[in-house]
Write a protein that holds these residues in place. Structure first.
Motif, short mmCIF file in Angstrom:
data_model
loop_
_atom_site.label_atom_id
_atom_site.label_comp_id
_atom_site.label_asym_id
_atom_site.label_seq_id
_atom_site.Cartn_x
_atom_site.Cartn_y
_atom_site.Cartn_z
N SER A 149 7.04 55.09 59.25
CA SER A 149 7.21 56.03 60.39
C SER A 149 6.97 55.30 61.58
O SER A 149 6.30 54.21 61.62
CB SER A 149 6.46 57.18 59.96
OG SER A 149 5.08 56.78 60.16
N LYS A 150 7.00 56.08 62.72
CA LYS A 150 6.63 55.53 64.24
C LYS A 150 4.99 55.57 64.30
O LYS A 150 4.72 54.39 64.71
CB LYS A 150 7.09 56.74 65.11
CG LYS A 150 8.69 56.54 65.45
CD LYS A 150 9.02 57.43 66.49
CE LYS A 150 10.54 57.32 66.82
NZ LYS A 150 11.12 58.30 67.82
N GLU A 151 4.44 56.48 63.69
CA GLU A 151 2.92 56.32 63.72
C GLU A 151 2.44 55.15 62.86
O GLU A 151 1.56 54.40 63.33
CB GLU A 151 2.61 57.87 62.95
CG GLU A 151 2.59 58.93 63.68
CD GLU A 151 3.96 59.37 63.64
OE1 GLU A 151 4.58 60.11 64.53
OE2 GLU A 151 4.84 58.92 62.67
N LEU A 194 4.18 52.37 62.43
CA LEU A 194 4.68 51.03 62.95
C LEU A 194 3.68 50.93 64.46
O LEU A 194 3.45 49.66 64.50
CB LEU A 194 6.03 51.33 63.38
CG LEU A 194 7.03 51.22 62.54
CD1 LEU A 194 8.43 51.37 62.77
CD2 LEU A 194 7.15 49.77 61.48
N ASP A 195 3.45 51.96 64.97
CA ASP A 195 2.40 51.67 66.02
C ASP A 195 0.99 51.17 65.66
O ASP A 195 0.48 50.14 66.38
CB ASP A 195 2.01 53.17 66.66
CG ASP A 195 2.97 53.72 67.49
OD1 ASP A 195 3.79 53.06 68.17
OD2 ASP A 195 3.26 55.09 67.66
N ARG A 233 1.93 47.14 64.82
CA ARG A 233 2.14 46.63 65.84
C ARG A 233 0.73 46.14 66.79
O ARG A 233 0.40 45.28 67.44
CB ARG A 233 3.13 47.36 67.07
CG ARG A 233 3.41 46.46 68.34
CD ARG A 233 4.51 46.98 69.03
NE ARG A 233 4.62 48.40 69.24
CZ ARG A 233 5.49 48.94 70.01
NH1 ARG A 233 6.65 48.72 69.94
NH2 ARG A 233 5.30 50.29 70.12
N LEU A 293 14.52 51.72 62.35
CA LEU A 293 13.13 51.94 62.92
C LEU A 293 12.31 50.71 63.42
O LEU A 293 11.72 50.37 64.08
CB LEU A 293 12.46 52.84 62.35
CG LEU A 293 11.19 53.84 63.15
CD1 LEU A 293 11.97 54.42 64.26
CD2 LEU A 293 10.64 54.74 62.17
N GLU A 334 13.87 48.41 65.94
CA GLU A 334 13.52 49.41 67.21
C GLU A 334 12.10 48.75 67.64
O GLU A 334 12.04 48.59 68.95
CB GLU A 334 13.85 50.68 67.19
CG GLU A 334 15.00 50.91 67.09
CD GLU A 334 15.32 52.49 66.83
OE1 GLU A 334 14.22 53.47 66.95
OE2 GLU A 334 16.45 53.43 66.98
N TYR A 335 11.35 48.49 66.96
CA TYR A 335 9.93 48.30 67.29
C TYR A 335 9.75 46.78 67.69
O TYR A 335 9.08 46.17 67.98
CB TYR A 335 8.92 48.60 66.35
CG TYR A 335 8.56 50.13 66.62
CD1 TYR A 335 7.08 50.10 66.81
CD2 TYR A 335 9.23 51.43 66.42
CE1 TYR A 335 6.65 51.66 67.16
CE2 TYR A 335 8.53 52.45 66.59
CZ TYR A 335 7.24 52.60 67.16
OH TYR A 335 6.81 53.59 67.30
#
Length: 346
Positions: free
Chosen positions: A102-104, A106-107, A110, A147, A150-151
């Motif tokens: 999820s974006k969370e 992946l944050d 990173r 996703l 994209e990251y």
């Protein structure tokens, strides 16, 4: 410079599902989840021993890394991050499930210097995924891959050949869809049937027949060799073929296809197949009639110098294969020839 990994196995605690083929204790050779102190010691020791840390990643394998409790995942990442940077390791590689991205998440990845994420796609057939109790769909693979791209992470996909309910058409469809996604790297794992798995029960009852015994004895080698060649043509690096050599796997396997030098077998076949096509064309034969060659023939082939041993074959198996067909072959090096390419010397 060759890429390397410092492999740290995080066992099954991160997986929300028990897939038909899975026995993580056997695959990783461990049950105990590593502590931060153990991770720190592994990294510290490796940093002293590895000659090119700038080409090395700390790799968390063995389970679904992003599905483990977030606090534990963060602790592992914080510890590994201590060893990332100038005069240290290049980054962190993790493997996980497609439905655990999820974006969370992946944050977080990173933030702590993760550079590569590998997804256990296994198959791109929803029918096969369901039959093997994967708990995710092919659409999850497409979504998570997009996703991750994209990251800006390096993307890797892992596939399994010979799963329950999977046949040649499903294997080819999985390969085609992976090529469509176009990850940076791929790992190909022929199914190994391990004790204590659902697949073992299906195998013992006769409901599941592995690839190796569906047709030709070497069918799985031929299939994976074809895939390796297609991925290479599509500029996708195959970084692993087959499970790593392990006393645990050898002790607990009851069927399927396992060989400690599986990749070598596949690459040997790629070159043998290429040479066979050239020889048949030169002699005006079809493959099926090559063994009827009565007049002794000789051929000289050029390959990349780094691939000579692959073309010769394990224990000179390719040389012997053609010799048994009354054909002598000689392999020489040419730096202008790409990997898996071969040219006939006139």
């Amino acid at each position: 410079m060759k890429h390397a990994n410092i492999s740290i196995f995080v066992p099954h605690i991160g997986c929300p599902h028990m897939c038909s083929f899975c026995n993580q204790h056997t695959i990783s050779g461990t049950q105990k989840a590593p502590t931060t102190d153990e991770v720190r010691e592994i990294c510290r020791k490796a940093l002293k021993e590895i000659k090119s840390p700038e080409n090395t990643e700390i790799a968390f394998f063995g389970g679904s890394f992003t599905a483990i409790p977030e606090s534990y995942m963060t602790q592992l990442l914080e510890t590994a991050h201590e060893f990332i940077g100038k005069d240290k390791f290049y980054g962190i590689r993790i493997s996980t499930r497609p439905d655990c991205i999820s974006k969370e998440i992946l944050d977080i990845l990173r933030k702590y210097g993760v550079t590569a994420i590998e997804l256990g796609a296994q198959s791109m057939s929803d029918y096969v995924l369901e039959a093997n109790e994967r708990g995710h769909t092919s659409e999850d693979v497409f979504r998570a891959s997009k996703l991750i791209r994209e990251y800006g992470f390096e993307l890797g996909l892992q596939m399994m050949v010979g799963l329950y309910k999977s046949h040649f058409s499903e294997e080819c469809d999985t390969m085609d869809k992976i090529i469509e996604i176009h990850p940076d790297t791929v790992r190909i794992y022929p199914v190994v049937i391990l004790k204590g798995t659902k697949l073992a029960k299906l195998y013992q009852s006769g409901d599941y027949v592995p690839v190796k015994t569906r047709g030709k004895k070497r069918a799985v080698v031929h299939m994976v060799a074809m895939m390796m060649k297609q991925f290479e043509k599509s500029d996708i690096e195959v970084i692993k073929c087959g499970l790593h050599a392990s006393e645990f796997v050898e002790k607990d396997m009851i069927g399927g296809f396992y060989h400690p030098a599986f990749r070598e077998l596949c690459e040997n076949y790629i070159y043998r197949s290429e040479m066979t096509e050239i020889i048949c064309r030169e002699l005006g034969r079809t493959k099926g009639f090559l063994f009827m060659n009565k007049i002794k023939e000789s051929f000289v082939f050029s390959v990349n110098p780094l691939c000579i041993s692959k073309a010769v074959g394990q224990k000179k198996s390719n040389i012997e294969y053609f010799r048994n067909r009354n054909i002598d072959i000689k392999i020489i090096g040419d730096e202008n020839i790409a990997k898996y390419q071969i040219e006939l010397r006139r």
